[in-house]
Design a protein around this motif. Structure first.
Motif, PDB file in Angstrom:
ATOM      1  N   ALA A   3     -19.852  42.426  30.888  1.00  8.94           N
ATOM      2  CA  ALA A   3     -21.143  42.825  30.894  1.00  8.94           C
ATOM      3  C   ALA A   3     -21.520  43.735  29.650  1.00  8.94           C
ATOM      4  N   ALA A   4     -20.484  44.723  29.340  1.00 12.11           N
ATOM      5  CA  ALA A   4     -20.432  45.518  28.276  1.00 12.11           C
ATOM      6  C   ALA A   4     -20.388  45.029  26.896  1.00 12.11           C
ATOM      7  N   GLY A   5     -20.295  43.740  26.809  1.00 13.44           N
ATOM      8  CA  GLY A   5     -19.991  43.099  25.787  1.00 13.44           C
ATOM      9  C   GLY A   5     -18.914  42.817  24.995  1.00 13.44           C
ATOM     10  N   ILE A   6     -17.792  43.218  25.856  1.00 14.00           N
ATOM     11  CA  ILE A   6     -16.290  43.005  25.295  1.00 14.00           C
ATOM     12  C   ILE A   6     -15.869  41.406  25.581  1.00 14.00           C
ATOM     13  N   PRO A   7     -15.577  40.773  24.264  1.00 16.50           N
ATOM     14  CA  PRO A   7     -15.569  39.093  24.160  1.00 16.50           C
ATOM     15  C   PRO A   7     -14.291  38.865  25.004  1.00 16.50           C
ATOM     16  N   LEU A   8     -14.177  38.735  26.309  1.00 18.37           N
ATOM     17  CA  LEU A   8     -13.211  38.168  27.061  1.00 18.37           C
ATOM     18  C   LEU A   8     -13.265  36.879  27.399  1.00 18.37           C
ATOM     19  N   TYR A   9     -12.283  36.142  27.574  1.00 21.91           N
ATOM     20  CA  TYR A   9     -12.283  34.708  28.021  1.00 21.91           C
ATOM     21  C   TYR A   9     -11.385  34.610  29.203  1.00 21.91           C
ATOM     22  N   GLY A  10     -11.803  33.953  30.008  1.00 21.14           N
ATOM     23  CA  GLY A  10     -10.939  33.569  31.299  1.00 21.14           C
ATOM     24  C   GLY A  10     -10.582  32.013  31.592  1.00 21.14           C
ATOM     25  N   ASP A  11      -9.523  31.456  31.962  1.00 16.15           N
ATOM     26  CA  ASP A  11      -9.004  30.263  32.018  1.00 16.15           C
ATOM     27  C   ASP A  11      -8.700  30.268  33.486  1.00 16.15           C
ATOM     28  N   ALA A  12      -9.138  29.229  34.289  1.00 13.90           N
ATOM     29  CA  ALA A  12      -8.617  29.275  35.622  1.00 13.90           C
ATOM     30  C   ALA A  12      -7.385  28.170  35.776  1.00 13.90           C
ATOM     31  N   GLY A  13      -6.602  28.288  36.894  1.00 14.33           N
ATOM     32  CA  GLY A  13      -5.449  27.563  36.964  1.00 14.33           C
ATOM     33  C   GLY A  13      -4.103  28.137  36.955  1.00 14.33           C
ATOM     34  N   HIS A  14      -3.338  27.377  37.007  1.00 14.49           N
ATOM     35  CA  HIS A  14      -1.758  27.772  36.803  1.00 14.49           C
ATOM     36  C   HIS A  14      -1.419  28.519  35.300  1.00 14.49           C
ATOM     37  N   ALA A  15      -1.907  28.060  34.319  1.00 15.43           N
ATOM     38  CA  ALA A  15      -1.371  28.141  32.996  1.00 15.43           C
ATOM     39  C   ALA A  15      -2.804  29.022  32.438  1.00 15.43           C
ATOM     40  N   GLY A  16      -3.700  29.595  33.447  1.00 16.30           N
ATOM     41  CA  GLY A  16      -4.769  30.488  33.018  1.00 16.30           C
ATOM     42  C   GLY A  16      -4.473  31.943  32.648  1.00 16.30           C
ATOM     43  N   GLY A  17      -5.590  32.584  32.493  1.00 16.25           N
ATOM     44  CA  GLY A  17      -5.306  33.966  32.265  1.00 16.25           C
ATOM     45  C   GLY A  17      -6.624  34.479  31.630  1.00 16.25           C
TER      46      GLY A  17
END
Length: 124
Positions: free
Chosen positions: A44-58
């Protein structure tokens, strides 16, 4: 304390790359749910984060994003004298301060020097 944790989370992702919510929670000594809330706040603060769901996610930072928020506090600078002694630092209540200082130092180093620093930490 939350601002410090958000910065630590950001620096962990910057230094280590992809990390799971469980890894982040263990490192920051909070619940996985707290990590979810913190990641949402950073996004929400504009930090470009990406999240992957699942066993190999993060979670990971996108596009080589790097923060310049790496200034040391006085307590963190003092804790550096104990950097080779994590046990005694924890006993003195400086364990989290030492961990934050180490993250900030790693973030401030250029990539080639960061590799050398990681090898030194592993050795000692």
């Amino acid at each position: 304390m939350r601002a410090s944790r958000l910065l630590s989370l950001l620096l962990l992702l910057q230094n280590r790359g992809r990390m799971t919510a469980q890894q982040l929670a263990s490192e920051l000594e909070v619940s996985v749910r707290t990590i979810y809330r913190d990641v949402e706040a950073l996004s929400a603060a504009g930090i470009p984060l990406y999240g992957d769901a699942g066993h190999a996610g993060g979670y990971q930072l996108l596009g080589g994003y790097r923060t310049r928020l790496t200034g040391l506090t006085v307590a963190e600078a003092e804790a550096l004298f104990l950097s080779g002694l994590p046990g005694p630092a924890a006993e003195l209540g400086l364990g989290s301060v030492l961990a934050a200082a180490t993250l900030k130092l790693q973030a401030a180093l250029p990539a080639p020097l960061r590799g050398n620093a990681d090898r030194l930490v592993e050795r000692f």
